[in-house]
Design an enzyme around this catalytic site. Structure first.
Site, PDB file in Angstrom:
ATOM      1  N   CYS A 104     -26.466  75.041  38.577  1.00  0.00           N
ATOM      2  CA  CYS A 104     -25.947  76.376  38.876  1.00  0.00           C
ATOM      3  C   CYS A 104     -25.997  76.684  40.365  1.00  0.00           C
ATOM      4  O   CYS A 104     -26.851  76.177  41.088  1.00  0.00           O
ATOM      5  CB  CYS A 104     -26.785  77.435  38.173  1.00  0.00           C
ATOM      6  SG  CYS A 104     -26.965  77.203  36.424  1.00  0.00           S
ATOM      7  N   ARG A 120     -22.123  71.100  43.344  1.00  0.00           N
ATOM      8  CA  ARG A 120     -23.414  71.022  42.666  1.00  0.00           C
ATOM      9  C   ARG A 120     -23.250  70.665  41.189  1.00  0.00           C
ATOM     10  O   ARG A 120     -24.218  70.269  40.543  1.00  0.00           O
ATOM     11  CB  ARG A 120     -24.142  72.378  42.778  1.00  0.00           C
ATOM     12  CG  ARG A 120     -24.568  72.710  44.186  1.00  0.00           C
ATOM     13  CD  ARG A 120     -25.009  74.150  44.280  1.00  0.00           C
ATOM     14  NE  ARG A 120     -26.194  74.428  43.502  1.00  0.00           N
ATOM     15  CZ  ARG A 120     -27.436  74.407  43.974  1.00  0.00           C
ATOM     16  NH1 ARG A 120     -27.643  74.092  45.231  1.00  0.00           N
ATOM     17  NH2 ARG A 120     -28.457  74.695  43.211  1.00  0.00           N
ATOM     18  N   TRP A 149     -24.132  75.922  35.089  1.00  0.00           N
ATOM     19  CA  TRP A 149     -24.268  74.602  34.454  1.00  0.00           C
ATOM     20  C   TRP A 149     -25.078  74.877  33.198  1.00  0.00           C
ATOM     21  O   TRP A 149     -26.260  75.181  33.268  1.00  0.00           O
ATOM     22  CB  TRP A 149     -25.014  73.681  35.415  1.00  0.00           C
ATOM     23  CG  TRP A 149     -24.873  72.219  35.145  1.00  0.00           C
ATOM     24  CD1 TRP A 149     -23.858  71.409  35.559  1.00  0.00           C
ATOM     25  CD2 TRP A 149     -25.794  71.362  34.460  1.00  0.00           C
ATOM     26  NE1 TRP A 149     -24.092  70.112  35.162  1.00  0.00           N
ATOM     27  CE2 TRP A 149     -25.271  70.056  34.486  1.00  0.00           C
ATOM     28  CE3 TRP A 149     -27.010  71.573  33.814  1.00  0.00           C
ATOM     29  CZ2 TRP A 149     -25.912  68.973  33.900  1.00  0.00           C
ATOM     30  CZ3 TRP A 149     -27.651  70.496  33.229  1.00  0.00           C
ATOM     31  CH2 TRP A 149     -27.101  69.205  33.277  1.00  0.00           C
ATOM     32  N   ASN A 201     -30.127  81.232  38.432  1.00  0.00           N
ATOM     33  CA  ASN A 201     -30.299  79.769  38.329  1.00  0.00           C
ATOM     34  C   ASN A 201     -31.662  79.497  37.729  1.00  0.00           C
ATOM     35  O   ASN A 201     -32.603  80.244  37.988  1.00  0.00           O
ATOM     36  CB  ASN A 201     -30.300  79.117  39.714  1.00  0.00           C
ATOM     37  CG  ASN A 201     -28.949  79.134  40.374  1.00  0.00           C
ATOM     38  OD1 ASN A 201     -27.980  79.584  39.782  1.00  0.00           O
ATOM     39  ND2 ASN A 201     -28.899  78.668  41.598  1.00  0.00           N
ATOM     40  N   GLY A 202     -31.797  78.381  37.000  1.00  0.00           N
ATOM     41  CA  GLY A 202     -33.112  78.015  36.468  1.00  0.00           C
ATOM     42  C   GLY A 202     -33.246  78.412  35.016  1.00  0.00           C
ATOM     43  O   GLY A 202     -32.258  78.663  34.320  1.00  0.00           O
ATOM     44  N   GLU A 237     -28.622  50.086  42.584  1.00  0.00           N
ATOM     45  CA  GLU A 237     -27.857  51.204  43.164  1.00  0.00           C
ATOM     46  C   GLU A 237     -26.348  50.942  43.052  1.00  0.00           C
ATOM     47  O   GLU A 237     -25.572  51.839  42.735  1.00  0.00           O
ATOM     48  CB  GLU A 237     -28.300  51.397  44.624  1.00  0.00           C
ATOM     49  CG  GLU A 237     -27.439  52.337  45.460  1.00  0.00           C
ATOM     50  CD  GLU A 237     -27.365  53.759  44.950  1.00  0.00           C
ATOM     51  OE1 GLU A 237     -28.075  54.111  43.995  1.00  0.00           O
ATOM     52  OE2 GLU A 237     -26.547  54.530  45.485  1.00  0.00           O
ATOM     53  N   LYS A 246     -23.749  53.428  41.068  1.00  0.00           N
ATOM     54  CA  LYS A 246     -22.600  54.073  41.706  1.00  0.00           C
ATOM     55  C   LYS A 246     -21.348  53.835  40.884  1.00  0.00           C
ATOM     56  O   LYS A 246     -20.556  54.734  40.645  1.00  0.00           O
ATOM     57  CB  LYS A 246     -22.459  53.475  43.105  1.00  0.00           C
ATOM     58  CG  LYS A 246     -22.178  54.353  44.221  1.00  0.00           C
ATOM     59  CD  LYS A 246     -23.147  55.389  44.711  1.00  0.00           C
ATOM     60  CE  LYS A 246     -24.090  56.040  43.778  1.00  0.00           C
ATOM     61  NZ  LYS A 246     -25.160  56.790  44.360  1.00  0.00           N
ATOM     62  N   GLU A 296     -21.452  55.848  37.548  1.00  0.00           N
ATOM     63  CA  GLU A 296     -21.366  57.309  37.597  1.00  0.00           C
ATOM     64  C   GLU A 296     -20.027  57.821  38.099  1.00  0.00           C
ATOM     65  O   GLU A 296     -19.595  58.877  37.685  1.00  0.00           O
ATOM     66  CB  GLU A 296     -22.542  57.934  38.351  1.00  0.00           C
ATOM     67  CG  GLU A 296     -22.583  57.656  39.813  1.00  0.00           C
ATOM     68  CD  GLU A 296     -23.782  58.309  40.498  1.00  0.00           C
ATOM     69  OE1 GLU A 296     -24.294  59.324  40.012  1.00  0.00           O
ATOM     70  OE2 GLU A 296     -24.192  57.797  41.545  1.00  0.00           O
ATOM     71  N   HIS A 308     -32.715  35.351  31.340  1.00  0.00           N
ATOM     72  CA  HIS A 308     -33.661  35.742  30.278  1.00  0.00           C
ATOM     73  C   HIS A 308     -33.032  36.710  29.278  1.00  0.00           C
ATOM     74  O   HIS A 308     -33.752  37.441  28.600  1.00  0.00           O
ATOM     75  CB  HIS A 308     -34.916  36.355  30.902  1.00  0.00           C
ATOM     76  CG  HIS A 308     -35.694  35.368  31.713  1.00  0.00           C
ATOM     77  ND1 HIS A 308     -36.333  34.280  31.163  1.00  0.00           N
ATOM     78  CD2 HIS A 308     -35.901  35.278  33.057  1.00  0.00           C
ATOM     79  CE1 HIS A 308     -36.919  33.573  32.122  1.00  0.00           C
ATOM     80  NE2 HIS A 308     -36.667  34.159  33.281  1.00  0.00           N
ATOM     81  N   LYS A 313     -25.280  67.718  41.240  1.00  0.00           N
ATOM     82  CA  LYS A 313     -25.828  67.246  42.513  1.00  0.00           C
ATOM     83  C   LYS A 313     -27.325  67.484  42.588  1.00  0.00           C
ATOM     84  O   LYS A 313     -28.075  66.691  43.108  1.00  0.00           O
ATOM     85  CB  LYS A 313     -25.122  67.981  43.660  1.00  0.00           C
ATOM     86  CG  LYS A 313     -25.555  67.547  45.044  1.00  0.00           C
ATOM     87  CD  LYS A 313     -24.994  66.193  45.367  1.00  0.00           C
ATOM     88  CE  LYS A 313     -25.401  65.655  46.720  1.00  0.00           C
ATOM     89  NZ  LYS A 313     -25.220  64.198  46.787  1.00  0.00           N
TER      90      LYS A 313
HETATM   91  C1  F6R Z   1     -26.782  59.246  42.110  1.00  0.00           C
HETATM   92  C2  F6R Z   1     -27.503  60.464  42.414  1.00  0.00           C
HETATM   93  C3  F6R Z   1     -28.672  60.812  41.572  1.00  0.00           C
HETATM   94  C4  F6R Z   1     -29.794  61.395  42.430  1.00  0.00           C
HETATM   95  C5  F6R Z   1     -30.947  61.888  41.567  1.00  0.00           C
HETATM   96  C6  F6R Z   1     -32.096  62.406  42.411  1.00  0.00           C
HETATM   97  O1  F6R Z   1     -25.699  59.066  42.964  1.00  0.00           O
HETATM   98  O2  F6R Z   1     -27.154  61.164  43.326  1.00  0.00           O
HETATM   99  O3  F6R Z   1     -29.126  59.718  40.847  1.00  0.00           O
HETATM  100  O4  F6R Z   1     -30.234  60.396  43.308  1.00  0.00           O
HETATM  101  O5  F6R Z   1     -30.484  62.924  40.734  1.00  0.00           O
HETATM  102  O6  F6R Z   1     -31.682  63.414  43.265  1.00  0.00           O
HETATM  103  P1  F6R Z   1     -32.517  63.818  44.543  1.00  0.00           P
HETATM  104  O7  F6R Z   1     -32.469  62.712  45.517  1.00  0.00           O
HETATM  105  O8  F6R Z   1     -31.857  65.064  45.052  1.00  0.00           O
HETATM  106  O9  F6R Z   1     -33.923  64.065  44.075  1.00  0.00           O
END
Ligand code: F6R
Length: 599
Positions: free
Chosen positions: A2, A27, A70, A96-97, A475, A479, A482, A498, A594
């Site tokens: 949110c 976000r 959200w 929010n929250g 990673e 990427k 997602e 394995h 985000k």
């Molecule tokens: C992937 C991504 C998420 C964040 C995760 C932690 O591209 O962005 O996996 O890395 O939600 O977020 P932060 O770093 O803000 O704690």
């Protein structure tokens, strides 16, 4: 997750808030709404995109609040969208929250008519009672904050009053002082195009925002916030001609890393300064550095932990933040616990670092966002200085996190005297060369785009790497899944045989990290195992290294232990171009947010 935006001033609140909502879209959200103040409140809200929301052009209000929701309590519907109002429609709230005791409060609010399924709706009804009993809006908000439990930030307007009142508890709220009005938001980019003068609301503080002033606390003893000027400019939070924020942020990495490194390394003297106030001798005595993090930040932590072990001879552990409570915090009093989180707001990470601190560990945050919640919870903070990252998928923040952890590892190695000076100088040279090395990879974008179209319709992608190549393989796979919604897995290269090899076919490319710092010789055998089963092989290969029979080879300029990090930029570009050619919503992938502020 949110987002909140609020404005009161001389200009059209409808326009400014609508624009703020667009700036908050990154976000992640599923509904949006605004409340504009006049003699009566005008509420416009609906499920769906901000673009679906109409704020009438003839709105003359100069005060209002807006929200991107959200969903947590109740599905994304027009009715569940914020703002929520009291029975008379005179008090509107965006939130929010999570209000943990909302059910008990709802039961106690006998006689109030609830229309939504949200936890939020208790707030306007609680406020309505306070205001009805004669409290000012500021006092009403302070009193309601005492009654609710959970982590939250909320902002309130009342019909006929050109003011916004807001408070927070473990959920961010930033205040902005502009030339023709005052702002409030959950995140600076929401109002960055209007002002760079910001102040951070603390937990439990109540802010009363009017057209020319912001006051903190109750009417009798109010104070002014302490403002600071953020370095980010509005352009850095705009797309700047790129089709997607993510592509812009991938291309910003050389500049972001210059920022991360600036004033921290002295190549002439061979020293690194990370500005941490550890007590004298602390780094010599620390027995373990424990990382807690989620998602991409967890992979950055694994890279950083390996650097610390290798360079500074420190025992490390890396725990997924949401697993920390299940035995993550052994011997906390001998441990430096490091929370790595670009947003500084991830609930899982905040909970883990808070419990480490409570158990007696010294705590450090590695984050991008000044004033974020994590910075208030820890003993020290190291900023990664990547600039605003708007794309939901992390790109430049990963590179800046790893680089910052590299600086930390060299600083600790220096303090513990574990490396000869010549090696420290070489490492600092490699760090200093990262912006240039990454630029060379970015210059290969056309080649990566072509490979993306060649392999677009594959069944799955497997990323493999050893040592520092392993977190990068994880990673790279994250990427791709997602943003492209393509099945991808990252494996320690030695694990392929394995089990996962059973999945390998001619339609599952294997992408291997074959750089320095990633044990390329051993990994080359694992590539051959996959190729024997028909898999196309894509190698991310150290400059000057000869690897035979690869179907595609991308070269990584020499950067020592940071070569897997540089090679990761190829993986970012590959994920981006596959996603783009598949027509995915790259900056706002489905089901993701985000800033993940729920457990
Ligand atoms: C992937 C991504 C998420 C964040 C995760 C932690 O591209 O962005 O996996 O890395 O939600 O977020 P932060 O770093 O803000 O704690």
């Amino acid at each position: 997750m949110c987002g909140i935006i609020g404005y009161v001033g001389a200009r059209s609140a409808g326009e400014i808030i609508y624009r703020g909502l667009e700036n908050l879209e990154y976000r992640g959200y599923d509904s949006a709404g605004v409340a504009l103040v006049g003699e009566q409140l005008a509420i416009h809200k609906r499920a769906g995109e901000v673009a679906d929301l109409t704020v009438p052009a003839d709105e003359t209000a100069t005060c209002g609040i807006g929200h991107t929701r959200w969903s947590t309590h109740g599905p994304p519907t027009d009715i569940n969208a914020h703002p929520h109002v009291d029975c008379a429609g005179e008090v509107a709230v965006v939130h929010n929250g999570i209000i943990e005791n909302h059910e008990a409060l709802r039961d106690a609010l006998d006689g109030c008519e609830f229309v939504s399924e949200t936890d939020t709706e208790v707030i306007p009804h609680l406020l309505e009672q306070e205001v009805h009993d004669g409290a000012s809006l500021t006092d009403a908000v302070a009193s309601v904050a005492q009654a609710i439990e959970g982590s939250y930030a909320f902002a309130v307007v009342h019909a006929g009053e050109n003011a916004i009142v807001a408070t927070r508890e473990q959920s961010p709220l930033v205040l902005g002082r502009g030339e023709d009005g005052m702002f409030l938001a959950s995140d600076i980019p929401a109002f960055l195009e209007h002002t760079r003068e910001v102040a951070y609301l603390e937990d439990g503080q109540v802010a009363t925002i009017t057209a020319d002033d912001i006051r903190l606390g109750g009417n009798a003893s109010s104070t002014s916030p302490t403002y600071e000027t953020v370095e980010w400019d509005a352009d850095s939070a705009e797309k700047g001609g790129y089709e997607h924020y993510m592509r812009k942020e991938i291309h910003e990495q050389p500049q972001a890393l210059r920022q991360t490194l600036s004033e921290r390394i002295d190549l002439n003297r061979g020293t690194v300064a990370v500005d941490l106030d550890f007590p004298t001798g602390y780094l010599d005595s620390v027995e373990e550095v424990q990382f807690v993090a989620a998602g991409t930040s967890y992979y950055a932590s694994r890279y950083g932990a390996r650097l610390l072990e290798e360079l500074a001879d420190v025992r490390t552990s890396v725990t997924i933040a949401s697993e920390y409570e299940f035995g993550g915090g052994r011997d906390p009093w001998r441990t430096l616990t490091v929370a790595v989180t670009q947003s500084g707001e991830t609930t899982d990470t905040l909970e883990a670092i808070n419990s480490a601190g409570q158990a007696g560990a010294r705590t450090l945050a590695v984050t991008n966002v000044i004033g974020s919640s994590v910075t208030r919870s820890v003993d020290d903070t190291l900023f990664i200085k990547a600039g605003p990252e708007i794309g939901v998928a992390a790109s430049k923040t990963f590179s800046s996190q790893v680089t910052t952890l590299g600086l930390l590892a060299v600083a600790i190695a220096h303090e513990r005297d574990t490396l000869p000076r010549s090696q420290i100088r070489r490492l600092l040279g490699d760090l200093n060369g990262l912006p240039g090395a990454i630029q060379q990879v970015l210059d290969e974008e056309d080649a990566v785009r072509a490979v993306a179209s060649e392999y677009l319709d594959m069944d799955a992608f497997f990323f493999i790497g050893r040592e520092l190549g392993y977190p990068v393989a994880l990673e790279g796979a994250l990427k791709l899944k997602e943003i492209a919604y393509v099945h991808a897995e990252g494996f320690a290269a030695g694990e392929l045989k394995h089990g996962p090899l059973a999945l390998v076919t001619g339609r599952t490319p294997v992408i291997a990290l074959l750089t320095n710092g990633a044990q390329p010789a051993a990994t080359t055998h694992n590539v051959a195992e996959a190729q024997t089963r028909g898999a196309p092989a894509i190698g991310i290969v150290a400059e000057g290294r000869d690897v035979e029979h690869l179907d595609v080879e991308f070269t990584v300029p020499s950067s020592g232990l940071f070569e897997p990090l540089v090679g990761n930029v190829y993986l970012q570009l590959l994920a981006y171009h596959i996603a783009n050619q598949l027509g995915r919503s790259i900056d706002k992938p489905r089901n993701l947010a985000k800033s993940v502020t729920v457990r």
